[in-house]
Write a protein that holds these residues in place. Structure first.
Motif, short mmCIF file in Angstrom:
data_model
loop_
_atom_site.label_atom_id
_atom_site.label_comp_id
_atom_site.label_asym_id
_atom_site.label_seq_id
_atom_site.Cartn_x
_atom_site.Cartn_y
_atom_site.Cartn_z
N VAL A 93 31.14 -18.41 -22.65
CA VAL A 93 29.74 -18.72 -22.93
C VAL A 93 29.69 -20.04 -23.71
O VAL A 93 30.67 -20.43 -24.35
CB VAL A 93 29.06 -17.60 -23.76
CG1 VAL A 93 29.04 -16.31 -22.97
CG2 VAL A 93 29.72 -17.40 -25.11
N ARG A 152 30.05 -14.86 -11.10
CA ARG A 152 29.93 -15.55 -9.81
C ARG A 152 29.86 -17.07 -9.99
O ARG A 152 30.24 -17.83 -9.11
CB ARG A 152 28.65 -15.09 -9.08
CG ARG A 152 28.81 -13.78 -8.33
CD ARG A 152 28.05 -13.81 -7.01
NE ARG A 152 26.62 -14.05 -7.17
CZ ARG A 152 25.90 -14.79 -6.34
NH1 ARG A 152 26.45 -15.37 -5.31
NH2 ARG A 152 24.60 -14.94 -6.54
N LEU A 153 29.33 -17.49 -11.15
CA LEU A 153 29.25 -18.93 -11.43
C LEU A 153 30.63 -19.54 -11.61
O LEU A 153 30.79 -20.75 -11.55
CB LEU A 153 28.47 -19.16 -12.73
CG LEU A 153 26.96 -19.00 -12.71
CD1 LEU A 153 26.41 -19.02 -14.13
CD2 LEU A 153 26.33 -20.12 -11.91
N GLY A 154 31.58 -18.67 -11.89
CA GLY A 154 32.92 -19.17 -12.16
C GLY A 154 33.09 -19.61 -13.59
O GLY A 154 34.06 -20.26 -13.95
N ALA A 155 32.10 -19.23 -14.44
CA ALA A 155 32.19 -19.62 -15.86
C ALA A 155 33.19 -18.71 -16.57
O ALA A 155 33.29 -17.53 -16.27
CB ALA A 155 30.83 -19.51 -16.51
N LYS A 156 33.93 -19.27 -17.49
CA LYS A 156 34.92 -18.48 -18.23
C LYS A 156 34.41 -18.12 -19.62
O LYS A 156 34.68 -17.04 -20.13
CB LYS A 156 36.23 -19.27 -18.38
CG LYS A 156 36.86 -19.71 -17.05
CD LYS A 156 37.96 -18.76 -16.63
CE LYS A 156 38.68 -19.19 -15.37
NZ LYS A 156 37.83 -19.65 -14.28
N ALA A 169 23.04 -18.55 -16.14
CA ALA A 169 23.25 -20.00 -16.12
C ALA A 169 23.15 -20.57 -17.54
O ALA A 169 23.95 -21.42 -17.94
CB ALA A 169 22.23 -20.66 -15.21
N ALA A 198 26.14 -19.93 -19.64
CA ALA A 198 27.25 -20.82 -19.30
C ALA A 198 27.01 -22.25 -19.77
O ALA A 198 27.92 -22.90 -20.28
CB ALA A 198 27.47 -20.81 -17.79
N LEU A 199 25.78 -22.72 -19.59
CA LEU A 199 25.52 -24.15 -19.81
C LEU A 199 24.80 -24.47 -21.11
O LEU A 199 24.80 -25.61 -21.56
CB LEU A 199 24.68 -24.71 -18.66
CG LEU A 199 25.26 -24.60 -17.25
CD1 LEU A 199 24.23 -25.05 -16.22
CD2 LEU A 199 26.53 -25.44 -17.13
#
Lengths: 420, 167
Positions: free
Chosen positions: A54, A48-52, A146, A149-150
């Motif tokens: 890790v 949902r974050l749109g992250a592709k 999160a 992703a970040l």
């Protein structure tokens, strides 16, 4: 003013010289952890974050341990989803059946947490790694997503309570007894939003396994983290895991919200009565509590030292006819070590069932669920209503010596009563 | 203005995540599934009785125990509009904010019973019961930013879209 352990680690990971309690920081994390219950939700949120991708495939650990080996189709579907994600993202530390262990036994064993590390995990017992000097804390699945992703997360710097234990522990008194006693003193919200820092001569003499048990249950006092300064034992433990580390201590002039100094020389083995870990009582005050089940295992007490303690009591004895005993080594390595030392033979000869590593009965997942009205003594960490099965069942918490002795006696007893 | 009135479901101190959603149901994270078992071990009838807009009121340390986000998700899925507690356990507090479940930290001890109506104003963090207005603990600005974004996903999404990393 100097810094305590929590402040040092949060400062170093947010690029600051110093931090103060209640300050918000955005900090880089060294490891992001998830299990087979929390990771599926995190993976959905990650999408949902749109992250592709890790942030770092070597700094994420996905460990299938709660309902694994899968107990039903739904659990199998959840793990299938994690397996696919782990392959897609080429996650280095993905542990499935055959390699997996209980996450908080496996991460320390693999040296994935150490002094000065900042770890978040979508599992409340992530605080276990504080025993190795890491600031490690439980979060939910969205925070995990999160951070995957970040590579960072927000933290409010906690106030720290310091616990100093002095004296000499009596026989059969372990880290489990110290932490149940501590929670009994301060309550299940006694350290809410705060960090606990443990020290004193008793802690210096305590094994790393004992410290892991204590840090593990910091969350049961509401704490964000439970931290220990590192010493030679820490260094040696992590060396075995192939990791070389520097020791980390709190500054001598560090400030604390509150300091407790306890002489624990007279402390007896502790039992936490249903239905909260704060209901701590001495085993000496516990009479005539008959048991239907005894469990030795979990992220709290599933390590080799715990199995050795249980086997010491069970050697040449039999589990009482009126109850079932289940022993669950925390990891495959612990399991193999227990076989090599003859502990597994002792358990089986005594009439206990031995399981492959899993969280299993601790959270009422599988492998030893209680029926209505049944009572279990367990080396696990929570005794909430329905925690191990039926809402009308009961869980008492204790250390491995008391658990094994009680399995022989059929009711809760002091280990002396069986061993003498 | 985010103001609403709801019917109270009253619970005590230290309501743990196993009471909110027992672990035996965590083999599935679908909303409909979690909703069916929400608060089951604290009040077996809760899933049948709860209606959209109802409010959970509790004592200290609400949501203690596990990190399972399924707990605030189950409450949210049940249609509960807000959880008001004297205090929240840390992970539950963080999870509720992250998923956008409204929570307010204020003690209503002795002031309400099951079925009472309370009015909540999320903009100024107040709770009104029978004419009495109580002010909840204010959220720090850092958390307000996440709450105003509608949760952590929307908040982080903006950060990712800003091209800071990995897209």
């Amino acid at each position: 003013m100097g810094l305590n352990l929590a402040e040092k680690i949060l400062a170093s990971h947010s690029g600051k010289e110093t931090v103060r309690p209640d300050q918000f920081v955005m900090a880089k994390v060294d490891l992001v952890l998830g299990n087979d219950i929390t990771s599926p939700v995190a993976i959905k949120e990650f999408r949902r974050l749109g992250a592709k991708h890790v942030f770092n495939k070597d700094k994420i650990a996905l460990i299938c341990d709660h309902f694994t080996p899968n107990k039903d189709i739904q659990a199998a579907e959840q793990v299938k989803m994690i397996r696919q994600f782990a392959r897609e993202q080429e996650i280095t530390h993905f542990y499935d059946v055959g390699e997996m262990g209980i996450e908080h036994c496996l991460i320390p064993e693999k040296g994935l947490a150490g002094p000065g590390d900042l770890v978040i995990g979508a599992d409340s017992h992530t605080c276990t790694y504080g025993a190795l000097g890491a600031f490690a804390t439980g979060v939910g699945s969205t925070d995990m997503a999160a951070a995957m992703a970040l590579g960072k997360a927000w933290f409010r710097v906690p106030h720290t309570q310091r616990f100093n234990y002095q004296g000499q522990l009596k026989p059969y008194v372990t880290g489990k007894d110290l932490i149940i006693y501590t929670i009994g003193q301060i309550g299940v919200d006694g350290a809410r939003y705060q960090a606990m820092e443990f020290g004193g001569e008793v802690i210096e003499n305590l094994s790393v396994e004992g410290r892991l048990t204590m840090a593990n249950m910091a969350i049961e006092a509401g704490a964000k983290a439970g931290l220990f300064a590192s010493d030679d034992k820490t260094v040696e433990y992590l060396q075995k895991a192939g990791r070389k580390v520097e020791k980390l201590y709190p500054d001598l002039d560090a400030s604390y919200y509150k300091i407790y100094n306890w002489d624990v020389s007279k402390l007896e083995p502790q039992i936490a009565f249903p239905h909260l870990p704060e209901n701590a009582r001495s085993v000496r005050e516990t009479k005539g509590i008959k048991l239907d089940q005894v469990v030795v295992g979990s992220c709290t007490n599933g390590r080799i030292e715990d199995l050795r303690q249980a086997a010491e009591v069970l050697k040449g004895r039999k589990v009482n006819k009126n109850l079932r005993m289940i022993v669950i080594p925390g990891t495959q390595k612990i399991y193999l070590q227990a076989i090599a030392e003859g502990l597994i033979q002792t358990f089986i000869e005594a009439g206990a069932a031995v399981s492959t590593p899993t969280c299993g009965p601790c959270l009422g997942g599988h492998m030893g669920i209680l029926a209505s009205g049944e009572r279990s003594l367990s080396t696990t960490n929570r005794n909430f209503v329905g925690r191990m099965g039926h809402p009308n069942s009961e869980v008492y918490l204790a250390g491995p010596y008391v658990a094994a002795a009680s399995a022989v006696a059929g009711e809760i007893v002091h280990p002396e009563e069986v061993l003498s | 203005m985010k103001q609403f009135t709801g019917r109270v479901f009253l619970f005590g101190d230290d309501v743990d995540t196993d009471a909110i959603i027992p672990a035996r149901y965590l083999n599935n994270s679908d909303l409909e599934h979690l909703k069916k078992h929400c608060m089951e071990d604290a009040d077996q009838e809760f899933p049948n009785k709860v209606q959209v807009g109802d409010i959970i009121v509790a004592g200290k340390n609400f949501g203690c125990g596990s990190s399972r986000e399924h707990a605030p998700i189950a409450i949210n899925a049940s249609g509960v509009s807000c959880v008001i507690a004297e205090s929240f356990a840390r992970i539950f507090y963080r999870n509720a904010i992250n998923i956008g479940l409204p929570i307010l930290e204020v003690s209503l001890k002795g002031k309400v019973k099951d079925g009472d109506l309370v009015t909540v104003n999320l903009d100024n963090g107040t709770v009104e019961i029978k004419g009495e207005v109580l002010k909840a603990q204010a959220f720090p600005p850092e958390l307000m930013a996440i709450i105003e974004a509608g949760g952590l996903v929307s908040y982080v999404k903006k950060e990712i879209e800003a091209g800071e990393k990995h897209v």
